[in-house]
Write an enzyme that holds these catalytic residues in place. Structure first.
Site, short mmCIF file in Angstrom:
data_model
loop_
_atom_site.label_atom_id
_atom_site.label_comp_id
_atom_site.label_asym_id
_atom_site.label_seq_id
_atom_site.Cartn_x
_atom_site.Cartn_y
_atom_site.Cartn_z
N ALA A 72 0.59 -1.26 -0.11
CA ALA A 72 -0.02 0.19 -0.16
C ALA A 72 0.84 1.33 0.08
O ALA A 72 0.54 2.31 0.50
CB ALA A 72 -0.91 0.05 1.23
N ARG B 111 -1.72 7.53 -11.25
CA ARG B 111 -2.96 7.63 -12.36
C ARG B 111 -4.19 8.27 -12.03
O ARG B 111 -5.08 8.75 -12.53
CB ARG B 111 -3.07 6.14 -12.94
CG ARG B 111 -2.09 5.81 -13.96
CD ARG B 111 -2.05 4.18 -14.26
NE ARG B 111 -1.63 3.49 -13.01
CZ ARG B 111 -1.49 2.12 -13.02
NH1 ARG B 111 -2.00 1.58 -13.98
NH2 ARG B 111 -0.87 1.62 -11.93
N ASN C 89 -6.78 1.78 -9.97
CA ASN C 89 -5.65 2.49 -10.47
C ASN C 89 -6.28 3.82 -11.23
O ASN C 89 -5.41 4.65 -11.05
CB ASN C 89 -4.94 2.02 -11.73
CG ASN C 89 -4.44 0.64 -11.03
OD1 ASN C 89 -3.55 0.49 -10.08
ND2 ASN C 89 -4.60 -0.62 -11.62
N ASN D 150 -46.49 19.60 22.46
CA ASN D 150 -46.71 20.07 21.00
C ASN D 150 -45.78 21.23 20.41
O ASN D 150 -45.87 22.23 21.60
CB ASN D 150 -48.02 20.43 20.81
CG ASN D 150 -48.35 20.93 19.31
OD1 ASN D 150 -48.47 20.02 18.70
ND2 ASN D 150 -48.44 22.06 19.10
N ALA E 5 -45.54 25.47 14.84
CA ALA E 5 -44.76 26.03 13.75
C ALA E 5 -43.94 27.15 14.15
O ALA E 5 -44.35 27.98 14.74
CB ALA E 5 -45.62 26.35 12.48
C1 UD1 Z 1 0.86 -5.00 -10.65
C2 UD1 Z 1 1.50 -6.32 -11.04
C3 UD1 Z 1 1.04 -6.73 -12.19
C4 UD1 Z 1 -0.44 -7.22 -12.05
C5 UD1 Z 1 -1.45 -5.93 -11.12
C6 UD1 Z 1 -2.67 -6.36 -10.91
C7 UD1 Z 1 3.99 -5.75 -10.50
C8 UD1 Z 1 5.30 -5.23 -11.06
N1 UD1 Z 1 2.94 -5.79 -11.37
O1 UD1 Z 1 0.84 -4.03 -11.51
O2 UD1 Z 1 1.70 -7.92 -12.95
O3 UD1 Z 1 -1.24 -7.48 -13.07
O4 UD1 Z 1 -0.48 -5.35 -10.19
O5 UD1 Z 1 -3.37 -5.40 -10.31
O6 UD1 Z 1 4.00 -6.12 -9.45
N2 UD1 Z 1 3.32 -0.82 -4.30
C9 UD1 Z 1 3.83 -0.53 -3.16
N3 UD1 Z 1 5.50 -0.19 -3.21
C10 UD1 Z 1 5.86 0.25 -4.58
C11 UD1 Z 1 5.12 0.03 -5.70
C12 UD1 Z 1 3.78 -0.37 -5.52
O7 UD1 Z 1 3.55 -0.69 -2.03
O8 UD1 Z 1 6.98 0.68 -4.36
C13 UD1 Z 1 2.02 -1.06 -4.25
C14 UD1 Z 1 0.84 -0.10 -4.75
O9 UD1 Z 1 0.53 0.88 -3.81
C15 UD1 Z 1 -0.37 -1.07 -5.05
C16 UD1 Z 1 0.25 -2.25 -5.44
O10 UD1 Z 1 1.44 -2.50 -4.78
O11 UD1 Z 1 -1.29 -1.34 -3.90
C17 UD1 Z 1 0.44 -2.63 -6.81
O12 UD1 Z 1 1.28 -1.74 -7.44
P1 UD1 Z 1 0.63 -0.97 -8.86
O13 UD1 Z 1 1.83 -0.04 -9.14
O14 UD1 Z 1 -0.56 -0.78 -8.90
O15 UD1 Z 1 1.06 -2.25 -9.93
P2 UD1 Z 1 0.31 -2.53 -11.21
O16 UD1 Z 1 1.08 -1.72 -12.18
O17 UD1 Z 1 -1.13 -2.63 -11.09
CA CA Z 2 -2.31 -1.73 -9.23
#
Ligand code: UD1
Ligand code: CA
Length: 484
Positions: free
Chosen positions: A30, A36, A251, A401, A404
């Site tokens: 998280a 995005r 996203n 009561n 009004a």
């Molecule tokens: C990721 C997967 C992808 C998958 C998709 C599913 C990778 C490289 N790719 O892509 O294969 O299909 O999820 O939804 O893992 N986060 C961290 N620290 C970081 C980066 C991200 O905690 O340094 C967390 C983000 O907050 C998020 C989650 O990891 O909750 C996923 O990261 P996100 O950047 O959304 O990955 P996707 O591009 O969706």
């Molecule tokens: Ca994601």
């Protein structure tokens, strides 16, 4: 899934002092910014179904393992996320610099490497169900895998990582290829990586050092662990969910709206299955924790938010917005009421257009009518305030009561004061009651009175200027004006 196989597996007791059940942690990624979304608010605090994305995931996780074994990996706006989620009782791991999903797990290594298995969830994918996480965990244990990933077959897989299996019928996975690195034939693969995994902690942390940042984002991809573990001759498998919408991530704003709609519709369906009528469910906004008893009718364009509870055989008419309120049985809420932190007794009638602010307690069978605002009051059994009033900081007895236009003057510019109106009082229309003040049982207030001192029981309070009548005055005035 055969239980016997599982229990014999766990009886081997991996790691921890011959314990018969494996020690399992849940890590929730998280830390990301959510570029995005184009928002000041961190991605995982964006709300769907009335709660932050992350809170949904934490709730699911805490049903798999105790909260003390749940680790939320936070980074972007970490303090804000920590504060918002503190009430859940989970642990937080700080990933100060966000260098990818693999890096998130590297940073959490100290907290997680003491466990036998680590379930990894995405903080931005809140539709995941407890059942699916359990199936994934059990499949992982049964397969004795080093890494098990949840996959899904999507109509439109664009943007997701694709799962490359050894062969179509095998559970074994060779690697995951991210959209940006996929060849045009790999992009045609519709089986995607959901971003949910189970790892054997020993295999994960024994090999995570092999991840590199040699990719489009120059990040450590957790997805690359599939290839790393395969090369180390460890078993990597995928379990495909039959419910692909569970893996959807929020996203973009459009994806958030889509998830929100799915959650709210599912909530309405659940309520209907439990005996509640919801007209035009797509127009109603009902938060996940709202409870409604059978035979209550929710009309179109109603919002029921937070911890609202509604009894049986009520009717909530259109355009009401009700938050954190408790409504008894058989209550009629007419159109356009706004309620927050209110408690409504059985058989009460509210609205149209009543505004009940926090601390409003409306008694059994009481009426609160149009354009009546209440705050921090008790309105006793069967009492009525039907039109155009402000009632704040007041204790009002039974059978009262309120005419009004009555106003409790509760504020002197510095402090708030209480108005007490005992049982059976009649307050004439357009009266002002200047608090602190007590109106004794059975007293009568003449219309348009300004009451500034206490009234004993059964008395009459009359606080208005004496009426003056000037015979023929209007006629004389008209004549005078017409001469000018
Ligand atoms: C990721 C997967 C992808 C998958 C998709 C599913 C990778 C490289 N790719 O892509 O294969 O299909 O999820 O939804 O893992 N986060 C961290 N620290 C970081 C980066 C991200 O905690 O340094 C967390 C983000 O907050 C998020 C989650 O990891 O909750 C996923 O990261 P996100 O950047 O959304 O990955 P996707 O591009 O969706
Ligand atoms: Ca994601």
């Amino acid at each position: 899934m055969k239980k016997s196989k599982l229990s014999s597996r766990s009886a081997e007791g991996r790691g921890s002092a011959g314990a018969s059940t494996p020690r399992v942690a849940v890590a929730i990624m998280a830390a990301g910014k959510g570029t995005r979304l184009k928002s000041q608010l961190p991605k995982v605090l964006h709300e769907v179904g009335g709660k932050p994305l992350l809170e949904h995931v934490i709730r699911a996780a805490a049903q798999i393992v105790p909260a003390k074994d749940v680790y939320a990996i936070i980074g972007h706006e970490a303090e804000r996320v920590r504060r918002a989620m503190a009430h859940t009782g989970v642990n937080f791991v700080l990933q100060a610099e966000q260098r990818g999903t693999g890096h998130a797990l590297i940073v959490a290594g100290e907290a997680l490497s003491g466990y036998d298995h680590v379930i990894v969830l995405s903080g931005d994918a809140p539709l995941i169900t407890v059942e699916t996480i359990r199936w994934l965990r059990d499949f992982h244990l049964q397969e004795q895998a080093a890494m098990t990933l949840l996959s899904a077959e999507l109509e439109n897989p664009t943007g997701y990582g694709r799962v490359l299996r050894r062969n179509p019928r095998s559970a074994e996975v060779q690697r995951i290829v991210e959209e940006k690195a996929a060849t045009s034939s790999q992009k045609k693969i519709r089986e995607i990586n959901s971003g949910f995994y189970v790892f054997s902690a020993k295999d994960l942390y024994g090999n995570i050092g092999k991840l590199s940042t040699d990719n489009a984002h120059a990040e450590y991809y957790l997805t690359d662990m599939a290839e790393v573990l395969c090369k180390a001759h460890r078993r990597v498998v995928a379990w495909k969910t039959s419910n692909p919408s569970e893996v959807l991530g929020g996203n973009t704003r459009a994806e958030l709206a889509d998830i929100d709609e799915k959650m709210r519709l599912a909530k309405c369906r659940q309520l209907m299955a439990d005996g509640v009528t919801v007209f035009y469910p797509t127009t109603c906004v009902i938060d996940a924790d709202v409870e409604i008893a059978p035979d209550t009718v929710i009309e179109p364009y109603v919002q029921l938010l937070g911890n609202t509870k509604i009894g049986a055989e009520c009717r909530v008419r259109s355009y009401c917005v009700i938050r954190d309120s408790e409504i008894g049985d058989g209550v009629m809420v007419r159109p356009g009421c706004v309620m927050e932190g209110a408690k409504i007794g059985t058989g009460a009638i509210l609205g149209p257009y009543s505004h009940l602010r926090p601390g409003s307690e409306i008694g059994e069978g009481a009426h609160v009518g149009n354009f009546v605002e209440t705050k921090k009051i008790k309105l006793g059994k069967g009492s009525k305030a039907n039109h155009l009033s402000y009632l704040g900081d007041a204790e009002i007895g039974a059978g009262v009561n309120i005419g009004a236009g009555t106003i409790t003057c509760n504020y002197d510019g510095v402090n708030k004061h209480t108005t007490v109106i005992e049982d059976g009082v009649f307050v004439g229309s357009d009266s002002t009651l200047v608090a602190p003040i007590r109106v004794g049982k059975g007293a009568y207030i003449a219309a348009a009175s300004c009451i500034t001192s206490d009234l004993p029981p059964d008395s009459l309070g009359l606080g208005r200027a004496q009426q003056v009548v000037k015979e023929g005055w209007a006629k004389r005035k008209r004549a005078e004006v017409s001469k000018r």
